[in-house]
Design an enzyme around this catalytic site. Structure first.
Site, PDB file in Angstrom:
ATOM      1  N   GLU A 187     -15.997   6.708   5.661  1.00 46.89           N
ATOM      2  CA  GLU A 187     -15.192   6.195   6.671  1.00 46.89           C
ATOM      3  C   GLU A 187     -15.204   6.857   7.937  1.00 46.89           C
ATOM      4  O   GLU A 187     -15.790   7.938   7.728  1.00 46.89           O
ATOM      5  CB  GLU A 187     -13.807   5.871   6.369  1.00 46.89           C
ATOM      6  CG  GLU A 187     -12.910   7.121   5.817  1.00 46.89           C
ATOM      7  CD  GLU A 187     -11.552   6.836   5.300  1.00 46.89           C
ATOM      8  OE1 GLU A 187     -10.938   5.768   5.594  1.00 46.89           O
ATOM      9  OE2 GLU A 187     -11.151   7.742   4.662  1.00 46.89           O
TER      10      GLU A 187
ATOM     11  N   ARG B 291       0.807  -1.173   0.082  1.00 45.27           N
ATOM     12  CA  ARG B 291       0.041  -0.041  -0.044  1.00 45.27           C
ATOM     13  C   ARG B 291       0.838   1.277  -0.138  1.00 45.27           C
ATOM     14  O   ARG B 291       0.488   2.271  -0.496  1.00 45.27           O
ATOM     15  CB  ARG B 291      -1.087  -0.002   1.032  1.00 45.27           C
ATOM     16  CG  ARG B 291      -2.072   1.064   1.180  1.00 45.27           C
ATOM     17  CD  ARG B 291      -3.127   0.767   2.231  1.00 45.27           C
ATOM     18  NE  ARG B 291      -2.550   0.942   3.663  1.00 45.27           N
ATOM     19  CZ  ARG B 291      -3.428   1.136   4.472  1.00 45.27           C
ATOM     20  NH1 ARG B 291      -4.811   0.482   4.543  1.00 45.27           N
ATOM     21  NH2 ARG B 291      -2.989   1.107   5.931  1.00 45.27           N
TER      22      ARG B 291
ATOM     23  N   LYS C 233      -2.825   6.747   1.017  1.00 43.21           N
ATOM     24  CA  LYS C 233      -2.671   7.138   2.341  1.00 43.21           C
ATOM     25  C   LYS C 233      -1.529   8.123   2.353  1.00 43.21           C
ATOM     26  O   LYS C 233      -0.146   7.981   2.461  1.00 43.21           O
ATOM     27  CB  LYS C 233      -2.165   5.935   3.095  1.00 43.21           C
ATOM     28  CG  LYS C 233      -2.553   6.181   4.727  1.00 43.21           C
ATOM     29  CD  LYS C 233      -2.294   4.671   5.384  1.00 43.21           C
ATOM     30  CE  LYS C 233      -2.335   4.695   6.646  1.00 43.21           C
ATOM     31  NZ  LYS C 233      -3.234   5.688   7.580  1.00 43.21           N
TER      32      LYS C 233
END
Ligand code: PMP
Length: 288
Positions: free
Chosen positions: A184, A52, A151
């Site tokens: 989220e 990721r 992220k």
């Protein structure tokens, strides 16, 4: 005790772990990061986190100045140097030192920082009682502006929503996307249970594709529970039987009230408790 921090290519004392005030990570939030757990001396889901990180970096055209194996090795060295067998790793790659302009390509050397420390958890009793949360008015970043799957170091969107939660005396807030669907929580993914079926928003709704989320989906399916990824509305949260959040730090935590509406019986529900336990055992057991 002072920590040893990985900075660029070596471990240094915490007091010497310094970066330039011209680092674009500081000036613009230009960089990427991961939060990773260590259970029983093993880095949890390391491959998934590294993957990721590299994908987040690719999306913002940031070169990570070391290979995946080298990075995994640096993480191992950092946890060992600090004697952390159960804790939390913060892995950061900043764009590096540039000038006061936005241009990221003048930044020559991206900086890798690895911090391994103890983990600050929600108090244990919150897992028993469940948590109260609110809906944030702040809309999640539009996916065509900053994709939630990357992220990155720019967490202001989440921080502003977190302030809304804290102002209302609760630790978390649900963020909705530009279409009004659940994206989220500020630092966690969202799940609901209704009539025995587990639902969670798809990543396209503006959610980070959480590593805990993906594991919880797998664990639920292993228990024969149907899991459906679909857009959820605020109403869906208000009338569900169970609501829980997942994340590296929080693991699996039940929510018992949202915007003054009680969820289920006002205590974490049976599927939440079961998945929390399964996750807990998987994380610890797997690492033995
Ligand atoms: N969403 C956001 C915005 C997060 O910061 C996090 C925590 N890193 C998560 C979801 C959960 O992701 P993970 O399970 O990979 O920690």
């Amino acid at each position: 005790m002072s920590l040893k921090i990985w900075l660029s290519d070596k471990l240094v004392d915490e007091k010497d772990a310094k970066i330039s005030v011209f680092d674009h990570g500081l000036l613009y939030g230009d960089g990427v990061f991961e939060g990773i757990r260590i259970y029983n001396g093993e880095v949890f889901e390391l491959k998934a986190h590294i993957r990721r990180l590299y994908e987040s970096a690719k999306a913002i055209r940031l070169d990570i100045p070391m290979g995946k194996d080298e990075l995994a090795n640096a993480i191992k060295k950092t946890t060992e140097a600090n004697n952390i067998t159960d804790g939390y790793i913060r892995l950061i790659v900043t764009r590096g030192t540039g000038n006061l302009g936005l241009n990221p390509f003048v930044c020559k050397d991206s900086v890798v920082i690895i911090i391994a420390d103890k983990i600050q958890l929600y108090p244990e009793e919150l897992y028993e009682t469940g948590m109260k949360i609110v809906s944030a008015a702040t809309v999640r970043n539009h996916p065509l502006a900053i994709p939630a799957q990357s992220k990155n170091l720019n967490y202001l969107n989440n921080i502003i929503a977190k302030i809304e939660a804290l102002d209302k005396g609760v630790p978390e807030a649900i963020m909705y996307n530009h279409q009004g669907y659940v994206a989220e929580a500020t630092g966690d993914n969202v799940f609901i249970v209704r009539d025995g079926i587990v639902y969670t928003p798809p990543a396209e709704a503006g959610a980070l594709e959480g590593i805990t989320r993906n594991l919880v989906i797998k664990l639920a399916k292993e228990q024969g529970i149907q899991v459906i990824e679909k857009n959820l509305t605020r109403f869906d949260l208000y009338v569900c039987d169970e609501l829980f959040l997942t994340g590296t730090a929080a693991e699996v935590i039940g929510v018992v009230e949202i915007d003054g509406r009680l969820i289920g019986q006002g205590t974490p529900g049976p599927i939440t408790k079961m998945l929390r336990e399964k996750f807990f055992n998987y994380a610890r057991g797997k690492s033995k």
